[in-house]
Design an enzyme around this catalytic site. Structure first.
Site, short mmCIF file in Angstrom:
data_model
loop_
_atom_site.label_atom_id
_atom_site.label_comp_id
_atom_site.label_asym_id
_atom_site.label_seq_id
_atom_site.Cartn_x
_atom_site.Cartn_y
_atom_site.Cartn_z
N TYR A 190 1.08 -1.57 0.20
CA TYR A 190 0.34 0.38 -0.02
C TYR A 190 0.73 0.82 0.27
O TYR A 190 1.85 0.77 1.07
CB TYR A 190 -1.08 -0.03 0.65
CG TYR A 190 -1.89 1.07 1.44
CD1 TYR A 190 -1.73 2.26 0.67
CD2 TYR A 190 -2.55 1.06 2.55
CE1 TYR A 190 -2.66 3.42 1.15
CE2 TYR A 190 -3.27 2.13 2.65
CZ TYR A 190 -3.91 3.77 1.53
OH TYR A 190 -4.69 3.96 1.68
N LYS A 211 -1.01 -1.32 -4.04
CA LYS A 211 -2.40 -0.26 -4.05
C LYS A 211 -1.63 0.92 -4.82
O LYS A 211 -0.90 1.36 -3.13
CB LYS A 211 -2.82 -0.42 -2.74
CG LYS A 211 -4.10 0.93 -2.69
CD LYS A 211 -4.87 0.78 -1.04
CE LYS A 211 -6.43 1.80 -1.68
NZ LYS A 211 -6.40 2.15 0.04
#
Length: 293
Positions: free
Chosen positions: A134, A162
Site C-alpha cells: 500500500y 495499491k
C-alpha cells in the site's frame, strides 16, 4: 495472472450511537455490497478506522467480514500497525481465519530507511498470504517508488500494489519496472487507473454507491471512454472527498444518504460542519439524480 480484478471496497466499520462496533450491521453491509456486485472487501484499513479499534474489536471485525463473505468475494485485510511484529501478527490472524490476502503499509510511525522497508515486507511475506503493498505517501512518511517496489516484489507473496500517490504516471512506471498487479488506490483516478493498466480498484465511495463504482470500472477497463466519462464526471465531486483527510466522515454520510447508515466516526474524528454536510448532500443528490435518469 491477476488476483484482484475489479472493485474491492475498503469497508467502513459501523458504530452504534455510543461508539460501540455494530457487528450485525457490518455483516449486513458486507452482504449488501456483495449483492450489489463488488469483487472484494477490505476490512481494517484507514476507512475502517482500524487505529481506533481494540485488538479484540479489530479481530472480530476481520472475522465478521470473512464469515459474511463466505468465499463469495475476495477478503483483503489491512495489516497497518506500529511495529513489524504487530503487523506480522495481523497477517497471521488473517491467514488463520481464512482471509485471502493482505493490504500492507510500510512502517508508519517515522520515515524508515530503505533496508527497514525491505525487511518489513520480507517479514510479512514469510507468513504466506498474498500481499498488496500500500503506497500512500500523502498520509504516511514513505513513498513506495517503482524502484523500491521492484525490490520488494522479489518476495514471493508481494504480488500487487495499491497506488495512492495521485500521480497516474506511476501506473505505467510500475508496470514497466515490476511484475506487480496495480490497483487504483484513490477514487478520483478510478477512470484513469484502468485506462492505464490497473486491473483493480480499492475503493471508498462505493461503500455508498457500489453499483455505480462497479459500472464505472467495467466501462473504463473495456475502453468505453464516452460512457465511462459521462458516469465519472457525475461521481467525481464525491470521489474527490476520498482524497481528503475527512474521507471517513464524508463517506459515512454518503452511506446515510444512500439508505445504508453506519453510525458515527470514532474520536479523534468528529462530525463535520453543517456546511460540509450540506455540500456533500448537494453533490450526492446531483450524482444520484443524473445516474438514475
Amino acid at each position: 495472472m491477476t488476483r484482484f480484478e475489479g472493485v474491492h471496497v475498503a469497508i467502513v466499520t459501523p458504530f452504534t450511537d455510543s461508539h460501540e462496533v455494530d457487528y450485525q450491521r457490518l455483516h449486513e453491509l458486507c452482504n449488501w455490497l456483495i449483492d450489489e456486485g463488488v469483487n472484494g472487501l477490505v476490512p481494517a484499513g484507514s476507512l475502517g478506522e482500524y487505529a481506533t479499534l481494540t485488538v479484540e474489536e479489530r479481530s472480530k471485525v476481520i472475522e465478521t467480514v470473512v464469515k459474511a463473505a463466505n468465499k463469495r468475494v475476495t477478503v483483503t485485510v489491512g495489516s497497518g500497525a506500529p511495529s513489524t511484529k504487530q503487523a506480522v501478527q495481523w497477517v497471521q490472524h488473517a491467514k488463520d481465519v481464512g482471509a485471502d490476502a493482505i493490504m500492507a503499509l510500510p512502517p508508519i510511525n517515522y520515515r524508515p530507511l530503505r533496508n527497514e522497508i525491505i525487511a518489513h515486507y520480507k517479514a510479512l511475506s514469510e507468513v504466506g498470504l498474498p500481499i498488496i503493498a500500500y503506497n500512500n505517501p500523502l498520509d504516511y512518511p514513505t513513498d513506495l517508488t517503482p524502484e523500491l517496489l521492484k525490490e520488494i516484489s522479489k518476495f514471493e507473496n508481494v504480488v500487487a500494489v495499491k497506488e495512492f500517490s495521485g500521480d497516474i504516471r506511476r501506473v505505467h512506471k510500475i508496470l514497466e519496472e515490476t511484475d506487480l498487479e496495480v490497483l487504483t488506490g484513490v477514487d478520483n483516478l478510478a477512470m484513469e487507473g484502468p485506462l492505464c493498466g490497473a486491473t483493480g480498484w480499492i475503493a471508498g465511495v462505493p461503500n455508498a454507491l457500489p453499483r455505480e463504482g462497479v459500472e464505472l470500472f467495467r466501462l473504463s477497463r473495456e475502453g468505453k471512454i464516452k460512457e465511462a466519462t459521462e458516469l465519472y464526471r457525475r461521481l467525481l465531486p464525491l470521489f474527490d472527498l476520498d482524497a481528503k483527510p475527512q474521507l471517513v466522515q464524508s463517506i459515512k454520510y454518503m452511506m446515510e444518504l444512500a439508505g445504508q447508515p453506519v453510525g458515527p466516526t470514532r474520536p479523534p474524528r468528529l462530525p463535520l460542519s453543517t456546511e460540509d454536510y450540506d455540500q456533500i448532500e448537494k453533490v450526492f443528490n446531483r450524482a444520484v439524480q443524473k445516474v438514475t435518469q
